[in-house]
Design a protein around this motif. Sequence first.
Motif, PDB file in Angstrom:
ATOM      1  N   PRO A 241      -2.375   6.050   9.679  1.00  0.00           N
ATOM      2  CA  PRO A 241      -1.274   6.117  10.662  1.00  0.00           C
ATOM      3  C   PRO A 241      -1.000   7.546  11.129  1.00  0.00           C
ATOM      4  O   PRO A 241      -0.723   7.774  12.313  1.00  0.00           O
ATOM      5  CB  PRO A 241      -0.074   5.554   9.895  1.00  0.00           C
ATOM      6  CG  PRO A 241      -0.671   4.664   8.862  1.00  0.00           C
ATOM      7  CD  PRO A 241      -1.959   5.324   8.471  1.00  0.00           C
TER       8      PRO A 241
ATOM      9  N   LEU B 152      -1.141   8.984  14.933  1.00  0.00           N
ATOM     10  CA  LEU B 152       0.037   9.588  15.556  1.00  0.00           C
ATOM     11  C   LEU B 152      -0.248  11.033  15.960  1.00  0.00           C
ATOM     12  O   LEU B 152       0.145  11.482  17.048  1.00  0.00           O
ATOM     13  CB  LEU B 152       1.225   9.544  14.582  1.00  0.00           C
ATOM     14  CG  LEU B 152       1.807   8.143  14.308  1.00  0.00           C
ATOM     15  CD1 LEU B 152       2.682   8.158  13.055  1.00  0.00           C
ATOM     16  CD2 LEU B 152       2.603   7.646  15.513  1.00  0.00           C
TER      17      LEU B 152
ATOM     18  N   MET C 131       1.992   7.929   3.485  1.00  0.00           N
ATOM     19  CA  MET C 131       2.363   6.518   3.306  1.00  0.00           C
ATOM     20  C   MET C 131       1.110   5.676   3.273  1.00  0.00           C
ATOM     21  O   MET C 131       0.138   5.970   3.962  1.00  0.00           O
ATOM     22  CB  MET C 131       3.293   6.061   4.411  1.00  0.00           C
ATOM     23  CG  MET C 131       2.818   6.350   5.817  1.00  0.00           C
ATOM     24  SD  MET C 131       4.055   5.769   6.985  1.00  0.00           S
ATOM     25  CE  MET C 131       3.390   6.396   8.521  1.00  0.00           C
ATOM     26  N   ASN C 132       1.144   4.672   2.431  1.00  0.00           N
ATOM     27  CA  ASN C 132      -0.059   3.897   2.231  1.00  0.00           C
ATOM     28  C   ASN C 132       0.276   2.456   1.857  1.00  0.00           C
ATOM     29  O   ASN C 132       1.170   2.215   1.076  1.00  0.00           O
ATOM     30  CB  ASN C 132      -0.872   4.544   1.096  1.00  0.00           C
ATOM     31  CG  ASN C 132      -2.296   4.066   1.092  1.00  0.00           C
ATOM     32  OD1 ASN C 132      -2.551   2.871   1.181  1.00  0.00           O
ATOM     33  ND2 ASN C 132      -3.245   4.974   1.006  1.00  0.00           N
TER      34      ASN C 132
ATOM     35  N   SER D  29       3.166   2.739  -1.019  1.00  0.00           N
ATOM     36  CA  SER D  29       3.783   3.960  -1.518  1.00  0.00           C
ATOM     37  C   SER D  29       4.049   4.855  -0.328  1.00  0.00           C
ATOM     38  O   SER D  29       3.319   4.823   0.665  1.00  0.00           O
ATOM     39  CB  SER D  29       2.864   4.653  -2.524  1.00  0.00           C
ATOM     40  OG  SER D  29       1.641   4.984  -1.903  1.00  0.00           O
TER      41      SER D  29
ATOM     42  N   ARG E 155       9.426  -6.289   4.376  1.00  0.00           N
ATOM     43  CA  ARG E 155      10.266  -5.386   5.173  1.00  0.00           C
ATOM     44  C   ARG E 155      10.311  -3.957   4.627  1.00  0.00           C
ATOM     45  O   ARG E 155      11.297  -3.243   4.815  1.00  0.00           O
ATOM     46  CB  ARG E 155      11.683  -5.961   5.313  1.00  0.00           C
ATOM     47  CG  ARG E 155      11.709  -7.308   6.038  1.00  0.00           C
ATOM     48  CD  ARG E 155      13.092  -7.887   6.147  1.00  0.00           C
ATOM     49  NE  ARG E 155      13.728  -8.087   4.858  1.00  0.00           N
ATOM     50  CZ  ARG E 155      13.419  -9.045   3.979  1.00  0.00           C
ATOM     51  NH1 ARG E 155      12.471  -9.922   4.294  1.00  0.00           N
ATOM     52  NH2 ARG E 155      14.028  -9.142   2.825  1.00  0.00           N
ATOM     53  N   ALA E 156       9.247  -3.520   3.988  1.00  0.00           N
ATOM     54  CA  ALA E 156       9.208  -2.165   3.431  1.00  0.00           C
ATOM     55  C   ALA E 156       9.387  -1.101   4.499  1.00  0.00           C
ATOM     56  O   ALA E 156       9.836   0.009   4.222  1.00  0.00           O
ATOM     57  CB  ALA E 156       7.885  -1.943   2.695  1.00  0.00           C
ATOM     58  N   GLY E 157       9.060  -1.445   5.739  1.00  0.00           N
ATOM     59  CA  GLY E 157       9.168  -0.477   6.824  1.00  0.00           C
ATOM     60  C   GLY E 157      10.583   0.043   7.023  1.00  0.00           C
ATOM     61  O   GLY E 157      10.780   1.130   7.573  1.00  0.00           O
ATOM     62  N   ILE E 158      11.556  -0.724   6.564  1.00  0.00           N
ATOM     63  CA  ILE E 158      12.942  -0.255   6.660  1.00  0.00           C
ATOM     64  C   ILE E 158      13.126   0.959   5.741  1.00  0.00           C
ATOM     65  O   ILE E 158      13.770   1.945   6.115  1.00  0.00           O
ATOM     66  CB  ILE E 158      13.907  -1.420   6.334  1.00  0.00           C
ATOM     67  CG1 ILE E 158      13.809  -2.456   7.460  1.00  0.00           C
ATOM     68  CG2 ILE E 158      15.344  -0.916   6.143  1.00  0.00           C
ATOM     69  CD1 ILE E 158      14.619  -3.726   7.250  1.00  0.00           C
TER      70      ILE E 158
ATOM     71  N   THR F 177      10.578   2.948   4.811  1.00  0.00           N
ATOM     72  CA  THR F 177       9.752   4.007   5.411  1.00  0.00           C
ATOM     73  C   THR F 177      10.522   4.709   6.524  1.00  0.00           C
ATOM     74  O   THR F 177      10.504   5.933   6.640  1.00  0.00           O
ATOM     75  CB  THR F 177       8.455   3.403   5.992  1.00  0.00           C
ATOM     76  OG1 THR F 177       7.820   2.636   4.970  1.00  0.00           O
ATOM     77  CG2 THR F 177       7.514   4.484   6.475  1.00  0.00           C
ATOM     78  N   SER F 178      11.214   3.913   7.306  1.00  0.00           N
ATOM     79  CA  SER F 178      11.971   4.462   8.422  1.00  0.00           C
ATOM     80  C   SER F 178      13.103   5.365   7.923  1.00  0.00           C
ATOM     81  O   SER F 178      13.363   6.425   8.499  1.00  0.00           O
ATOM     82  CB  SER F 178      12.508   3.305   9.259  1.00  0.00           C
ATOM     83  OG  SER F 178      13.375   3.774  10.245  1.00  0.00           O
TER      84      SER F 178
ATOM     85  N   ARG G  29      11.385   8.649   7.055  1.00  0.00           N
ATOM     86  CA  ARG G  29      10.897   9.380   8.228  1.00  0.00           C
ATOM     87  C   ARG G  29      12.032   9.931   9.081  1.00  0.00           C
ATOM     88  O   ARG G  29      11.948  11.039   9.605  1.00  0.00           O
ATOM     89  CB  ARG G  29      10.016   8.467   9.093  1.00  0.00           C
ATOM     90  CG  ARG G  29       8.602   8.266   8.532  1.00  0.00           C
ATOM     91  CD  ARG G  29       7.844   7.144   9.243  1.00  0.00           C
ATOM     92  NE  ARG G  29       8.000   7.168  10.692  1.00  0.00           N
ATOM     93  CZ  ARG G  29       7.242   7.874  11.535  1.00  0.00           C
ATOM     94  NH1 ARG G  29       6.260   8.599  11.062  1.00  0.00           N
ATOM     95  NH2 ARG G  29       7.455   7.826  12.824  1.00  0.00           N
TER      96      ARG G  29
ATOM     97  N   VAL H  15       3.508  -3.810   7.981  1.00  0.00           N
ATOM     98  CA  VAL H  15       4.760  -4.080   7.263  1.00  0.00           C
ATOM     99  C   VAL H  15       5.344  -2.769   6.724  1.00  0.00           C
ATOM    100  O   VAL H  15       6.551  -2.560   6.734  1.00  0.00           O
ATOM    101  CB  VAL H  15       4.509  -5.078   6.101  1.00  0.00           C
ATOM    102  CG1 VAL H  15       5.779  -5.292   5.281  1.00  0.00           C
ATOM    103  CG2 VAL H  15       3.986  -6.406   6.633  1.00  0.00           C
ATOM    104  N   LEU H  16       4.459  -1.895   6.302  1.00  0.00           N
ATOM    105  CA  LEU H  16       4.881  -0.590   5.773  1.00  0.00           C
ATOM    106  C   LEU H  16       5.579   0.271   6.826  1.00  0.00           C
ATOM    107  O   LEU H  16       6.427   1.089   6.490  1.00  0.00           O
ATOM    108  CB  LEU H  16       3.655   0.156   5.225  1.00  0.00           C
ATOM    109  CG  LEU H  16       3.827   1.621   4.804  1.00  0.00           C
ATOM    110  CD1 LEU H  16       4.613   1.723   3.490  1.00  0.00           C
ATOM    111  CD2 LEU H  16       2.473   2.315   4.648  1.00  0.00           C
TER     112      LEU H  16
ATOM    113  N   CYS I 109       6.838  -0.918  10.176  1.00  0.00           N
ATOM    114  CA  CYS I 109       7.773  -1.493  11.162  1.00  0.00           C
ATOM    115  C   CYS I 109       9.222  -1.230  10.724  1.00  0.00           C
ATOM    116  O   CYS I 109       9.646  -1.714   9.683  1.00  0.00           O
ATOM    117  CB  CYS I 109       7.548  -2.990  11.338  1.00  0.00           C
ATOM    118  SG  CYS I 109       8.849  -3.716  12.371  1.00  0.00           S
TER     119      CYS I 109
ATOM    120  N   GLY J 293      11.414  -4.505   9.972  1.00  0.00           N
ATOM    121  CA  GLY J 293      10.986  -5.573   9.071  1.00  0.00           C
ATOM    122  C   GLY J 293      10.524  -6.801   9.838  1.00  0.00           C
ATOM    123  O   GLY J 293      10.748  -7.925   9.405  1.00  0.00           O
TER     124      GLY J 293
END
Lengths: 410, 147
Positions: A290, A294, A316-317, A328, A366-369, A371-372, A375, B96-97, B99, B102
């Motif tokens: 990623p 980017l 991030m992975n 992670s 929903r791990a991206g929440i 990550t966000s 970041r 998923v990591l 977004c 979620g």
Amino acid sequence: MKKYLIIGGSIAGVSCVEGIRSRDKEGEITLVTSEPFSNYGRPLISYYLEGKTDVKRMSWRGEDFYERNRVDVRHAVTAEKLEPEAKRVLLSTGEALPYDALCLCLGSHPFSPRFEGVETVENRFFFTTLSDALALEKTVTKTSRVLVVGAGFIGLKCAEGLRDRAGSVTVCDLAEHAMSANLDADCAPILEKHLEANGLRLMLGDTVERFEGQTAHMKSGQTVGFDVLVIAIGTRPNVSLLAEAGGGVNKGILVGEGMETSLPGIWAAGDCTESMDVSAGATGLLAVLPNASLQGFCAGVNMAGGSERFDKGIKMNSIGFFGLHIMSAGTYTEPVYTELTDTGCKKLFAKDGVLTGFILLGDTARAGIYTSLIRERTPLETIDFEAVKKEPSLLPFGQDYRAKKLGGAV
Amino acid sequence: MKRVYVNEEWCLGCHLCEFNCAFANSGESDMVKALKGKPIRPRIRVEGDDRITYAVSCRHCLDPLCIRSCISGALHKEDGVVCIDREKCVGCLTCVLVCPYGAVQPGPDGAAMKCELCLKNACGEPACAAGCPNRAIVYEEREEGQA
Ligand SMILES: Cc1cc2nc3c(=O)[nH]c(=O)nc-3n(C[C@H](O)[C@H](O)[C@H](O)COP(=O)(O)OP(=O)(O)OC[C@H]3O[C@@H](n4cnc5c(N)ncnc54)[C@H](O)[C@@H]3O)c2cc1C
Ligand code: SF4
Ligand code: SF4
């Protein structure tokens, strides 16, 4: 017309083309890359061995990407020397290519310490390119004993990809735990148990001292017989092209937030760079796909006169082994939340009022929440962090946030 | 472009959108046959507590992190709609990591699944919005940056 030159035709290079073309439809783009294949998702090489994809589907942006974007692409050609004063790059073909704006998307190379006797090993491979995967496919048979040196994610992905093709797969690593760069001592054993239950043999806290033909003599005194060796100890950024031209490098090519190097007219992106990790507040190697994408896009936009910033970089992975998902991200500062079961774990880390990192094994919904949060460096006092810790959702962010995100174009 | 927008004040928390989504994407023509007795796998999710509820699905971001991050190139845009080529997807869940909402989840076969606005299924327009009894979910054109 502006002359753009990109060296390296992988994720960063292709994304750089996308960045340039988002602003400049006319400029001349030339891309030079050592690999004989058109762009492909590098992480897919283990999925290829596993039979989960094929060469056609591995194409990252399609076989016609260069044509669609009017890129003069040179496959199987290597850039050998950079002359920043003359603004040109010398190629392995003898050609000298001039540029107005240059982007180095050189990636990394596999790294290996000198193992005594390694030259006596006939079937020895790295595992970073499609060529490596194709060669392994040819060599490994149902009776092969495979030894993988390195239990980082690349070594383990290789082991997973080869399990059904080989007789046996052993993975060793000097580190006490699998994926020691991503997991801690609480989480790693869950993965290790899972890998062993799925037929891999792990030798952790132990590595090869010397090779003798098809025998590995280990530090512990044990010996391991093998037919195929894969060295997956780590990778190092390709910096020499820029370093030899006098550009600033540390472990990786040093870049600013716009992906510019220390030399005018030269940008760099992807695994060859070292850039700001906002979760650590220091520069580091952020070598995952990623970020390469980017960064490449950001560099391309700026080469075409735009003002894009790559200022939310973190490591991030997301990776899975035999059905167990592992994510992670960021930097493991102070643990603020831990959930440990036999089959999964969740750890969150925070410092100075912001989330800095997490590890998830098993449930990754929903791990991206998370990550966000890392970041964006969202102050945790502005959300209901207690609720987010337990379950990532948009509820703890408040109605204004949701109205903006769910009620507008973002 | 038209997107799915959510007005949480009007959401009843009835979860109908989840059922309509799962049905629209099931490929079946009979809702009972498609959903009865099976775990449903909607691409929209009603979140909340006993006071607030609202539905979350893909925002079809202007500059989607998921597309930049996808290791296989399975995620891509078609006329602004963020789509997934599930044949290319290898199920790594990097999407998923990354977004921030979620809005992606793994499907039963391991490949990722997300809202594609029902443009490719029999519904032809978002089933969640079409079936929302209180217009808490709408499918419409809004100016960028306007809430
Ligand atoms: C087995 C494996 C699994 C991985 N799994 C994941 C994963 O699950 N998730 C994830 O996020 N990341 C993963 N990664 C990392 C990811 O592949 C990299 O971060 C990404 O490919 C970096 O892209 P890049 O364009 O910067 O460099 P690279 O992909 O390394 O490409 C660099 C290109 O430049 C070319 N090149 C170099 N020097 C020259 C030169 N002098 N002249 C011409 N061409 C040159 C090279 O041949 C190469 O094609 C994995 C990597 C490997 C090897
Ligand atoms: S999946 Fe998430 S990141 Fe991707 S477009 Fe939808 S909301 Fe944006
Ligand atoms: S799970 Fe599929 S769509 Fe998501 S990032 Fe991985 S390959 Fe791409």
